[in-house]
Design a protein around this motif. Structure first.
Motif, short mmCIF file in Angstrom:
data_model
loop_
_atom_site.label_atom_id
_atom_site.label_comp_id
_atom_site.label_asym_id
_atom_site.label_seq_id
_atom_site.Cartn_x
_atom_site.Cartn_y
_atom_site.Cartn_z
N GLU A 142 17.29 -11.24 -12.92
CA GLU A 142 16.04 -10.66 -13.41
C GLU A 142 15.47 -9.67 -12.42
OE1 GLU A 142 11.54 -11.85 -14.95
OE2 GLU A 142 12.99 -13.43 -14.53
N TYR A 143 15.42 -10.05 -11.16
CA TYR A 143 14.87 -9.13 -10.17
C TYR A 143 15.76 -7.91 -10.00
CZ TYR A 143 12.40 -7.41 -6.11
OH TYR A 143 11.68 -6.62 -5.26
N LEU A 144 17.09 -8.10 -10.15
CA LEU A 144 17.99 -6.95 -10.12
C LEU A 144 17.63 -5.97 -11.23
CD1 LEU A 144 20.56 -5.47 -9.11
CD2 LEU A 144 21.85 -6.87 -10.74
N SER A 145 17.37 -6.50 -12.43
CA SER A 145 17.05 -5.62 -13.55
C SER A 145 15.78 -4.83 -13.29
CB SER A 145 16.92 -6.44 -14.84
OG SER A 145 15.71 -7.18 -14.89
N TRP A 146 14.77 -5.47 -12.71
CA TRP A 146 13.52 -4.76 -12.42
C TRP A 146 13.72 -3.75 -11.30
CZ3 TRP A 146 10.83 -4.87 -16.35
CH2 TRP A 146 10.45 -6.04 -17.03
N LEU A 171 4.99 1.01 -14.63
CA LEU A 171 5.28 0.19 -13.45
C LEU A 171 6.08 -1.04 -13.84
CD1 LEU A 171 1.84 0.39 -11.62
CD2 LEU A 171 3.75 2.00 -11.60
N PHE A 172 6.67 -1.68 -12.83
CA PHE A 172 7.52 -2.86 -13.05
C PHE A 172 7.14 -3.96 -12.07
CE2 PHE A 172 10.11 0.88 -14.21
CZ PHE A 172 10.39 0.56 -15.53
N PRO A 173 7.50 -5.21 -12.40
CA PRO A 173 7.25 -6.31 -11.45
C PRO A 173 7.92 -6.05 -10.11
CG PRO A 173 7.82 -7.18 -13.62
CD PRO A 173 8.07 -5.70 -13.68
N GLY A 174 7.20 -6.33 -9.04
CA GLY A 174 7.74 -6.18 -7.70
C GLY A 174 7.58 -4.80 -7.11
N VAL A 175 7.06 -3.84 -7.88
CA VAL A 175 6.93 -2.47 -7.39
C VAL A 175 5.56 -2.28 -6.76
CG1 VAL A 175 6.77 -0.05 -8.10
CG2 VAL A 175 8.57 -1.50 -9.01
N ARG A 176 5.55 -1.61 -5.62
CA ARG A 176 4.29 -1.26 -4.95
C ARG A 176 3.96 0.19 -5.24
NH1 ARG A 176 2.63 -5.15 -1.44
NH2 ARG A 176 4.19 -6.72 -0.88
N LEU A 177 2.66 0.46 -5.35
CA LEU A 177 2.21 1.81 -5.66
C LEU A 177 0.90 2.08 -4.93
CD1 LEU A 177 2.53 4.38 -7.49
CD2 LEU A 177 1.05 3.20 -9.13
N SER A 178 0.76 3.31 -4.43
CA SER A 178 -0.50 3.75 -3.82
C SER A 178 -1.26 4.61 -4.81
CB SER A 178 -0.21 4.56 -2.55
OG SER A 178 0.43 3.74 -1.59
N LEU A 179 -2.59 4.42 -4.86
CA LEU A 179 -3.44 5.15 -5.79
C LEU A 179 -4.65 5.71 -5.06
CD1 LEU A 179 -3.58 2.58 -8.73
CD2 LEU A 179 -2.25 4.71 -8.71
N ARG A 180 -5.07 6.90 -5.46
CA ARG A 180 -6.35 7.45 -4.99
C ARG A 180 -7.37 7.24 -6.10
NH1 ARG A 180 -7.90 11.32 -1.14
NH2 ARG A 180 -10.12 10.95 -0.75
N VAL A 181 -8.44 6.54 -5.80
CA VAL A 181 -9.44 6.18 -6.81
C VAL A 181 -10.70 6.99 -6.55
CG1 VAL A 181 -10.78 4.29 -7.82
CG2 VAL A 181 -8.49 3.84 -6.91
N PHE A 182 -11.07 7.84 -7.52
CA PHE A 182 -12.25 8.70 -7.33
C PHE A 182 -13.16 8.74 -8.54
CE2 PHE A 182 -8.64 11.25 -8.68
CZ PHE A 182 -9.13 11.96 -9.76
N GLU A 183 -12.68 8.38 -9.74
CA GLU A 183 -13.55 8.36 -10.91
C GLU A 183 -14.53 7.20 -10.82
OE1 GLU A 183 -13.00 9.77 -15.16
OE2 GLU A 183 -11.09 8.83 -14.65
N ASP A 184 -15.76 7.41 -11.32
CA ASP A 184 -16.79 6.38 -11.21
C ASP A 184 -16.35 5.05 -11.80
OD1 ASP A 184 -18.46 8.15 -9.95
OD2 ASP A 184 -19.65 8.62 -11.72
N ARG A 185 -15.72 5.07 -12.99
CA ARG A 185 -15.37 3.82 -13.65
C ARG A 185 -14.33 3.03 -12.87
NH1 ARG A 185 -12.31 6.51 -18.93
NH2 ARG A 185 -11.31 8.21 -17.78
#
Length: 215
Positions: free
Chosen positions: A152-156, A8-22
């Motif tokens: 900088e933001y262009l690079s990311w 992942l990179f700064p400024g990026v959004r991501l969706s996650l499905r969380v199912f493991e106990d930890r």
């Protein structure tokens, strides 16, 4: 910490499905923090192994991201759908997996403040425009909106939108100054465009690549 099979990179959004106990325990811990802007956790990419399972990650990259938990949807079975935002870079110094969720000792890894040559920025914008035009009719626009003006933001943003394997994405994440990152991502994108021009029926973007949408 929440190791992932992704860089992942700064400024990026991501969706996650969380199912493991930890990691369900990690989300519950973050939700116990009253101030939403302080619901922070870290991630590094998994070099070898898997996100889930008895053995999990066997080898991790050391440079990763600090993420902010921004949205949570809880389900009756105890799982969560969450959205996260990349904040800044960290270096993993030590990982403790003995608790209910992984906890790490990390060091902040800020980008070095350097001036980037105007020609390098112009070249980066031009090659991404060529790449964008080449793939838009095949799989949609790889980025929403206009390119950022800040170097900088262009690079990311270019790093996030580039259709690269994990090792090359990790190289971009580990680049400590913006000029180096701009040069690297320009070379990577130029190679993609050249590959698509040589074999237009089998664009390189369709071969084991991951698309990201920076925000």
């Amino acid at each position: 910490m929440f190791p992932l099979n992704a860089v992942l990179f700064p400024g990026v959004r991501l969706s996650l499905r969380v199912f493991e106990d930890r990691y369900r325990a990690l989300v519950q811990h973050l939700l116990s923090i009253e101030e939403p802007s302080e619901r922070l956790f870290g991630t590094v990419a998994i070099r070898e192994g898997y996100e889930v399972g008895e053995h999990g990650a066997q080898s991790l990259y050391r440079v990763g991201m600090r993420l902010q938990l921004t949205e949570v949807e809880a389900h009756p079975d105890g799982t969560y759908d969450v959205a996260v935002l990349g904040r800044d870079r960290i270096r993993l110094d030590r990982l403790d997996t003995s608790g209910e969720f992984p906890v790490a000792t990390v060091t902040e890894r800020p980008t070095l403040p350097v001036e980037v040559d105007d020609l390098a920025l112009l070249q980066a914008r031009a090659i991404f425009t060529a790449y964008r035009a080449a793939v838009s009719h095949l799989r949609g626009d790889p980025m929403t909106g206009a390119l950022p003006r800040d170097a900088e933001y262009l690079s990311w943003s270019l790093a996030a939108a580039a259709p690269l394997p994990m090792a090359e994405r990790q190289t971009l994440l580990e680049a400590d100054d913006t000029g180096e990152r701009i040069a690297l991502v320009t070379d990577y994108l130029r190679s993609e465009v050249e590959a698509m021009n040589v074999i237009p029926s089998l664009p390189a973007t369709e071969v084991a690549r991951t698309q990201w949408s920076p925000n």
